[in-house]
Design a protein around this motif. Sequence first.
Motif, mmCIF file in Angstrom:
data_model
loop_
_atom_site.group_PDB
_atom_site.id
_atom_site.type_symbol
_atom_site.label_atom_id
_atom_site.label_comp_id
_atom_site.label_asym_id
_atom_site.label_seq_id
_atom_site.Cartn_x
_atom_site.Cartn_y
_atom_site.Cartn_z
ATOM 1 N N GLN A 179 -0.380 -4.836 -12.845
ATOM 2 C CA GLN A 179 -1.131 -4.015 -11.899
ATOM 3 C C GLN A 179 -0.265 -2.879 -11.372
ATOM 4 O OE1 GLN A 179 -3.390 -6.231 -8.831
ATOM 5 N NE2 GLN A 179 -2.808 -8.096 -9.939
ATOM 6 N N LEU A 180 0.965 -3.205 -11.063
ATOM 7 C CA LEU A 180 1.894 -2.211 -10.546
ATOM 8 C C LEU A 180 2.148 -1.120 -11.592
ATOM 9 C CD1 LEU A 180 5.013 -3.059 -8.454
ATOM 10 C CD2 LEU A 180 5.225 -1.478 -10.358
ATOM 11 N N ILE A 181 2.370 -1.529 -12.835
ATOM 12 C CA ILE A 181 2.603 -0.569 -13.918
ATOM 13 C C ILE A 181 1.375 0.323 -14.111
ATOM 14 C CG2 ILE A 181 2.976 -0.337 -16.408
ATOM 15 C CD1 ILE A 181 4.653 -2.925 -16.242
ATOM 16 N N GLU A 182 0.202 -0.271 -14.038
ATOM 17 C CA GLU A 182 -1.042 0.466 -14.270
ATOM 18 C C GLU A 182 -1.304 1.498 -13.181
ATOM 19 O OE1 GLU A 182 -4.613 1.750 -15.864
ATOM 20 O OE2 GLU A 182 -3.048 0.505 -16.789
ATOM 21 N N ARG A 183 -1.008 1.166 -11.947
ATOM 22 C CA ARG A 183 -1.361 2.063 -10.848
ATOM 23 C C ARG A 183 -0.374 3.212 -10.660
ATOM 24 N NH1 ARG A 183 -0.446 -1.351 -5.196
ATOM 25 N NH2 ARG A 183 1.775 -0.907 -4.914
ATOM 26 N N CYS A 184 0.801 3.130 -11.248
ATOM 27 C CA CYS A 184 1.793 4.198 -11.115
ATOM 28 C C CYS A 184 1.496 5.319 -12.108
ATOM 29 C CB CYS A 184 3.202 3.645 -11.340
ATOM 30 S SG CYS A 184 3.763 2.560 -10.005
ATOM 31 N N LYS A 185 1.410 6.529 -11.602
ATOM 32 C CA LYS A 185 1.053 7.676 -12.433
ATOM 33 C C LYS A 185 2.268 8.370 -13.035
ATOM 34 C CE LYS A 185 -3.128 6.816 -11.251
ATOM 35 N NZ LYS A 185 -3.982 6.039 -12.190
ATOM 36 N N SER A 186 3.447 7.969 -12.649
ATOM 37 C CA SER A 186 4.667 8.549 -13.200
ATOM 38 C C SER A 186 5.736 7.476 -13.266
ATOM 39 C CB SER A 186 5.158 9.718 -12.330
ATOM 40 O OG SER A 186 5.611 9.242 -11.058
ATOM 41 N N LYS A 187 6.770 7.719 -14.060
ATOM 42 C CA LYS A 187 7.874 6.766 -14.152
ATOM 43 C C LYS A 187 8.682 6.750 -12.861
ATOM 44 C CE LYS A 187 7.208 5.066 -18.255
ATOM 45 N NZ LYS A 187 5.902 5.665 -18.536
ATOM 46 N N THR A 188 8.707 7.864 -12.144
ATOM 47 C CA THR A 188 9.388 7.906 -10.851
ATOM 48 C C THR A 188 8.709 6.969 -9.867
ATOM 49 O OG1 THR A 188 10.053 10.208 -11.222
ATOM 50 C CG2 THR A 188 10.096 9.405 -8.945
ATOM 51 N N ASN B 270 0.818 -1.205 0.000
ATOM 52 C CA ASN B 270 0.000 0.000 0.000
ATOM 53 C C ASN B 270 0.855 1.260 0.000
ATOM 54 O OD1 ASN B 270 -2.465 -1.519 0.267
ATOM 55 N ND2 ASN B 270 -1.942 -1.838 2.421
ATOM 56 N N ARG B 271 0.365 2.272 -0.710
ATOM 57 C CA ARG B 271 1.031 3.584 -0.761
ATOM 58 C C ARG B 271 -0.035 4.621 -1.062
ATOM 59 N NH1 ARG B 271 2.863 6.490 -5.084
ATOM 60 N NH2 ARG B 271 2.569 4.716 -6.491
ATOM 61 N N SER B 272 0.033 5.781 -0.388
ATOM 62 C CA SER B 272 -1.026 6.779 -0.545
ATOM 63 C C SER B 272 -0.593 8.047 -1.281
ATOM 64 C CB SER B 272 -1.594 7.170 0.823
ATOM 65 O OG SER B 272 -0.585 7.711 1.656
ATOM 66 N N LYS B 273 0.658 8.460 -1.146
ATOM 67 C CA LYS B 273 1.103 9.719 -1.731
ATOM 68 C C LYS B 273 1.575 9.532 -3.168
ATOM 69 C CE LYS B 273 4.195 13.645 -0.832
ATOM 70 N NZ LYS B 273 5.255 14.195 0.059
ATOM 71 N N SER B 274 1.339 10.551 -4.014
ATOM 72 C CA SER B 274 1.758 10.501 -5.420
ATOM 73 C C SER B 274 3.025 11.330 -5.636
ATOM 74 C CB SER B 274 0.644 11.037 -6.325
ATOM 75 O OG SER B 274 -0.497 10.212 -6.244
ATOM 76 N N TYR B 275 3.785 10.969 -6.657
ATOM 77 C CA TYR B 275 5.037 11.652 -6.979
ATOM 78 C C TYR B 275 5.094 11.887 -8.483
ATOM 79 C CZ TYR B 275 6.394 10.280 -2.277
ATOM 80 O OH TYR B 275 6.432 10.116 -0.916
ATOM 81 N N ASP B 276 5.330 13.126 -8.879
ATOM 82 C CA ASP B 276 5.362 13.492 -10.287
ATOM 83 C C ASP B 276 6.749 13.311 -10.876
ATOM 84 O OD1 ASP B 276 2.672 14.254 -10.248
ATOM 85 O OD2 ASP B 276 3.170 16.295 -9.608
ATOM 86 N N ASP B 277 6.794 13.191 -12.182
ATOM 87 C CA ASP B 277 8.067 13.171 -12.893
ATOM 88 C C ASP B 277 8.606 14.592 -13.051
ATOM 89 O OD1 ASP B 277 8.267 10.443 -13.260
ATOM 90 O OD2 ASP B 277 7.249 10.468 -15.206
ATOM 91 N N ILE B 278 9.907 14.659 -13.352
ATOM 92 C CA ILE B 278 10.546 15.934 -13.653
ATOM 93 C C ILE B 278 10.107 16.390 -15.037
ATOM 94 C CG2 ILE B 278 12.759 17.116 -13.937
ATOM 95 C CD1 ILE B 278 13.947 14.641 -12.391
ATOM 96 N N ILE C 130 14.735 2.379 -15.556
ATOM 97 C CA ILE C 130 13.494 3.110 -15.837
ATOM 98 C C ILE C 130 13.699 4.613 -15.667
ATOM 99 C CG2 ILE C 130 11.127 3.490 -15.031
ATOM 100 C CD1 ILE C 130 11.102 0.479 -14.289
ATOM 101 N N LEU C 131 14.363 5.005 -14.590
ATOM 102 C CA LEU C 131 14.598 6.428 -14.342
ATOM 103 C C LEU C 131 15.455 7.054 -15.432
ATOM 104 C CD1 LEU C 131 15.284 6.371 -10.486
ATOM 105 C CD2 LEU C 131 13.319 7.417 -11.617
ATOM 106 N N ILE C 132 16.566 6.414 -15.759
ATOM 107 C CA ILE C 132 17.486 6.979 -16.752
ATOM 108 C C ILE C 132 16.843 6.996 -18.132
ATOM 109 C CG2 ILE C 132 19.700 6.617 -17.929
ATOM 110 C CD1 ILE C 132 20.769 5.491 -15.258
ATOM 111 N N LEU C 133 16.161 5.928 -18.481
ATOM 112 C CA LEU C 133 15.494 5.844 -19.788
ATOM 113 C C LEU C 133 14.505 6.989 -19.982
ATOM 114 C CD1 LEU C 133 15.114 4.042 -22.346
ATOM 115 C CD2 LEU C 133 13.255 2.914 -21.105
ATOM 116 N N ASN C 134 13.918 7.453 -18.898
ATOM 117 C CA ASN C 134 12.908 8.506 -18.963
ATOM 118 C C ASN C 134 13.421 9.868 -18.474
ATOM 119 O OD1 ASN C 134 10.153 7.119 -19.705
ATOM 120 N ND2 ASN C 134 11.202 5.715 -18.307
ATOM 121 N N GLY C 135 14.746 9.997 -18.325
ATOM 122 C CA GLY C 135 15.331 11.276 -17.958
ATOM 123 C C GLY C 135 14.909 11.780 -16.593
ATOM 124 N N GLN C 136 14.825 10.866 -15.618
ATOM 125 C CA GLN C 136 14.338 11.234 -14.288
ATOM 126 C C GLN C 136 15.421 11.131 -13.201
ATOM 127 O OE1 GLN C 136 11.232 12.569 -13.770
ATOM 128 N NE2 GLN C 136 11.223 12.510 -16.020
#
Length: 234
Positions: free
Chosen positions: A147-156, A4-12, A187-193
């Motif tokens: 499921q994990l990929i779907e629920r994440c709103k950013s690559k970070t 479980n996780r509640s807080k969201s984190y945006d990409d750069i 994942i982070l480097i591929l997406n410049g994060q």
Amino acid sequence: MLFNRSKSYDDIIPALDVKKLIMLVKKLLPDVVFNMASLEGNPFTYPEVQTLLDGITIGGHKVSDEQQIFSIRNAWNYLFDLVYKNDLSLDTSSLYSIFNKFNNIVAKDEALISGIFRTGQVRIAGTDFIPPRAEELESIFKNELPQLIERCKSKTELAFEIFLWGALNQFYYDGNKRTSRLVSNMILILNGQGIFNIKAKDRLQFNTLMLEFYNTRKADNIFEFLHSNCLEIY
């Protein structure tokens, strides 16, 4: 198993230039390798890691500790190759192969088997949490990763969730956190994060929060720590 996780984190935004990011990471590779090895209890100091990666042998250490340094270095070089090819697909089949490849690189000299999912039960020291049974691992990877990929709103978010998910499920006999962290960095480097680099000085706090995570399957505290202290943006 998921968590479980509640807080969201945006990409750069805008994302960092991937080629420039790789060049910077390569320059800082001794620091990244040192920190990753230190979390495994490797006794090499930063100057010793730097010297060893420059091709100069260091005396007074076990061969296994030296080999661990080289294995981590080799895994990062494989990561760079993957990103340079720029044909990565973040789907279950591709990530399954990448997980196994990274584990084969970092754990081949430390585990009875590497590069394939474990065939027996393991435990995590310091916690009563028991990872899934070996016969459940293939199904967990196949069914939970989408499921994990779907629920994440950013690559970070995806990068850190994959790290925690891999550590929680213990897909391998050894090298689980290293394996998952390398996939996360890919994942982070591929997406410049940026890059995911847990500093040796933060080892106690990291280990404490990871034990809390294992015991509760609540990721808010460890996630905030990783995002605030371990995400390096250049």
